[in-house]
Design a protein around this motif. Structure first.
Motif, PDB file in Angstrom:
ATOM      1  N   THR A  24       0.993  -1.231   0.108  1.00 17.17           N
ATOM      2  CA  THR A  24       0.033  -0.102  -0.076  1.00 17.17           C
ATOM      3  C   THR A  24       0.888   1.217  -0.016  1.00 17.17           C
ATOM      4  O   THR A  24       0.571   2.113  -0.713  1.00 17.17           O
ATOM      5  CB  THR A  24      -0.898   0.021   1.305  1.00 17.17           C
ATOM      6  OG1 THR A  24      -1.704  -1.204   1.326  1.00 17.17           O
ATOM      7  CG2 THR A  24      -1.816   1.357   1.357  1.00 17.17           C
ATOM      8  N   GLY A  25       1.900   1.216   0.693  1.00 21.69           N
ATOM      9  CA  GLY A  25       2.791   2.355   0.673  1.00 21.69           C
ATOM     10  C   GLY A  25       3.403   2.531  -0.504  1.00 21.69           C
ATOM     11  O   GLY A  25       3.683   3.843  -1.087  1.00 21.69           O
ATOM     12  N   VAL A  26       3.980   1.672  -1.182  1.00 21.18           N
ATOM     13  CA  VAL A  26       4.538   1.727  -2.486  1.00 21.18           C
ATOM     14  C   VAL A  26       3.541   2.219  -3.620  1.00 21.18           C
ATOM     15  O   VAL A  26       3.891   3.115  -4.293  1.00 21.18           O
ATOM     16  CB  VAL A  26       5.310   0.446  -3.056  1.00 21.18           C
ATOM     17  CG1 VAL A  26       5.883   0.513  -4.310  1.00 21.18           C
ATOM     18  CG2 VAL A  26       6.343  -0.045  -2.074  1.00 21.18           C
ATOM     19  N   ILE A  85       0.802   4.255  -3.025  1.00 25.21           N
ATOM     20  CA  ILE A  85       0.579   5.540  -2.827  1.00 25.21           C
ATOM     21  C   ILE A  85       1.427   6.165  -3.332  1.00 25.21           C
ATOM     22  O   ILE A  85       1.204   7.467  -4.109  1.00 25.21           O
ATOM     23  CB  ILE A  85       0.684   5.662  -0.977  1.00 25.21           C
ATOM     24  CG1 ILE A  85      -0.816   5.107  -0.631  1.00 25.21           C
ATOM     25  CG2 ILE A  85       0.458   7.181  -0.879  1.00 25.21           C
ATOM     26  CD1 ILE A  85      -0.787   5.225   0.938  1.00 25.21           C
ATOM     27  N   MET A  86       3.068   6.122  -3.170  1.00 23.75           N
ATOM     28  CA  MET A  86       3.807   6.847  -3.861  1.00 23.75           C
ATOM     29  C   MET A  86       4.036   6.627  -5.319  1.00 23.75           C
ATOM     30  O   MET A  86       4.138   7.734  -5.996  1.00 23.75           O
ATOM     31  CB  MET A  86       5.465   6.127  -3.320  1.00 23.75           C
ATOM     32  CG  MET A  86       6.275   7.107  -3.491  1.00 23.75           C
ATOM     33  SD  MET A  86       8.001   6.656  -2.906  1.00 23.75           S
ATOM     34  CE  MET A  86       7.438   6.528  -0.934  1.00 23.75           C
ATOM     35  N   GLN A 117       0.784   8.959  -6.507  1.00 20.83           N
ATOM     36  CA  GLN A 117       1.144  10.335  -6.091  1.00 20.83           C
ATOM     37  C   GLN A 117       2.073  10.935  -7.189  1.00 20.83           C
ATOM     38  O   GLN A 117       1.761  12.146  -7.813  1.00 20.83           O
ATOM     39  CB  GLN A 117       1.602  10.654  -4.680  1.00 20.83           C
ATOM     40  CG  GLN A 117       1.588  12.087  -4.397  1.00 20.83           C
ATOM     41  CD  GLN A 117       0.546  12.890  -4.543  1.00 20.83           C
ATOM     42  OE1 GLN A 117      -0.577  12.384  -4.164  1.00 20.83           O
ATOM     43  NE2 GLN A 117       0.558  14.074  -4.913  1.00 20.83           N
ATOM     44  N   THR A 138       3.809  12.843   1.167  1.00 17.95           N
ATOM     45  CA  THR A 138       3.320  11.599   0.634  1.00 17.95           C
ATOM     46  C   THR A 138       4.469  10.637   1.001  1.00 17.95           C
ATOM     47  O   THR A 138       3.882   9.386   1.202  1.00 17.95           O
ATOM     48  CB  THR A 138       3.338  11.822  -1.245  1.00 17.95           C
ATOM     49  OG1 THR A 138       2.189  12.737  -1.656  1.00 17.95           O
ATOM     50  CG2 THR A 138       3.186  10.395  -1.871  1.00 17.95           C
ATOM     51  N   HIS A 139       5.697  11.111   0.970  1.00 22.66           N
ATOM     52  CA  HIS A 139       6.636  10.124   1.357  1.00 22.66           C
ATOM     53  C   HIS A 139       6.411   9.753   2.804  1.00 22.66           C
ATOM     54  O   HIS A 139       6.592   8.642   3.304  1.00 22.66           O
ATOM     55  CB  HIS A 139       8.101  10.865   1.413  1.00 22.66           C
ATOM     56  CG  HIS A 139       8.671  11.007   0.255  1.00 22.66           C
ATOM     57  ND1 HIS A 139       8.818  12.388  -0.701  1.00 22.66           N
ATOM     58  CD2 HIS A 139       9.318  10.146  -0.597  1.00 22.66           C
ATOM     59  CE1 HIS A 139       9.278  11.971  -1.923  1.00 22.66           C
ATOM     60  NE2 HIS A 139       9.898  10.797  -1.750  1.00 22.66           N
ATOM     61  N   SER A 156       3.591   7.327   2.809  1.00 21.99           N
ATOM     62  CA  SER A 156       4.205   5.880   2.071  1.00 21.99           C
ATOM     63  C   SER A 156       4.896   5.143   2.959  1.00 21.99           C
ATOM     64  O   SER A 156       5.184   3.943   3.609  1.00 21.99           O
ATOM     65  CB  SER A 156       4.856   6.301   0.829  1.00 21.99           C
ATOM     66  OG  SER A 156       3.893   6.759   0.048  1.00 21.99           O
TER      67      SER A 156
END
Length: 308
Positions: free
Chosen positions: A140-142, A144-145, A148, A270-271, A274
């Motif tokens: 999910t974190g990857v 989102i990045m 974005q 965003t970072h 993520s």
């Protein structure tokens, strides 16, 4: 002084030294940013080989090198390891000299989680719900990045995948760390020597044409590569694997801070979001490594036979 300390304390010192050294390594490559990444990588391979080979000579370890080379299967696996670690080293150097330190740190955060996936695919390892949850959170974190910024964080993913695959190879063929570094750099040595010779003939080689400080840093590339590996090897012999699992995140955390405060790279919301997903994922992953039943098990006192 270390001889007076207990084995666990000595192991902790060595392990911490290794992870801190790997964490601040981007600063070392920063002082060579005026030199092309290909050339820095070539010098890293060259001087790593000479440094590791010299240490092996001192401790009489060259028979182990010969033993691996005469075993075709082991030699093939070590050659594959050489390709993977070379790709990892080069991309890391490129990332640092191209102001992508945060991306590199993300790669080393993702690496343990990617290792889980490879463990399931290659070694048929079982996943509990904690590990599945950690993988979903990291993905999910990857994602989102990626959404974005409109692009996949390739630097982080390639760094993570090459090092994770390198770990798979090391699991398949067990070779002493110093022997492994010597052989891995030996296999790539002909290529980098040819490249450095080409640069020298062409007249564009950096060695001999850069400052004294840059020359020292180029020649020292072998030591800064091999020493942390030796420290980690010594520490791993004396520190529990679960402890090392927690300590390994010191490296990318320091790299992240170096990227923000030393290289002044942009760290957006965003970072933060993520990385937040990935930090939670790593927390779950680390907790999944602990046998809580061992610590939570109630000890029922044994009744004294004399009291009936």
């Amino acid at each position: 002084m270390l001889n007076r300390l207990s084995d666990p304390v000595v192991g902790m010192i060595y392990t911490l030294a290794a992870f801190v050294a790997w964490g601040i390594l981007p600063i070392y490559w920063y002082f060579l940013k005026g030199i092309p990444a290909y050339e820095i990588f070539a010098h890293r391979i060259l001087w790593s080989f000479f440094f590791a080979a010299f240490i092996l000579l001192l401790i009489g370890g060259w028979p182990q090198v010969k033993k691996v080379l005469t075993n075709r299967v082991q030699a093939t696996w070590v050659f594959l390891a050489a390709i993977l670690i070379s790709a990892n080293w080069f991309l890391f150097i490129w990332a640092v000299t191209s102001n992508h330190v945060i991306g590199a740190s993300l790669g080393y955060y993702i690496n343990p989680l990617l290792s889980i996936v490879l463990g399931v695919i290659i070694f048929r390892e079982k996943l509990n719900h904690w590990k599945v949850s950690s993988l979903l959170l990291a993905a999910t974190g990857v994602l989102i990045m990626t959404i974005q910024f409109g692009q996949v964080p390739w630097v982080a993913l390639i760094i993570a995948s090459t090092f994770a695959l390198y770990g798979v190879v090391k699991k398949v063929v067990k070779v002493e760390p110093l022997v492994s570094v010597t052989l891995e750099t030996l296999f790539i040595l002909p290529l980098v020597l040819s490249y450095l010779l080409f640069l020298q003939v062409k007249g564009t080689a950096s060695l001999g044409h850069v400052s004294i400080l840059e020359t020292i840093f180029l020649l020292g590339a072998g030591a800064v590569t091999a020493l942390p590996l030796l420290w980690f090897s010594k520490g791993a012999q004396k520190v529990p694997l679960s402890t090392i699992g927690f300590l390994q995140y010191i490296n990318p955390t320091i790299q992240l801070l170096v990227g923000i405060y030393f290289f002044h790279e942009t760290f957006t919301n965003t970072h933060l979001i993520s990385f937040g997903f990935i930090w939670v994922a790593l927390t779950l992953f680390s907790l999944s490594q602990i046998n809580f039943k061992k610590y939570l098990q109630l000890r029922v006192p044994v009744k004294d036979k004399c009291t009936g």
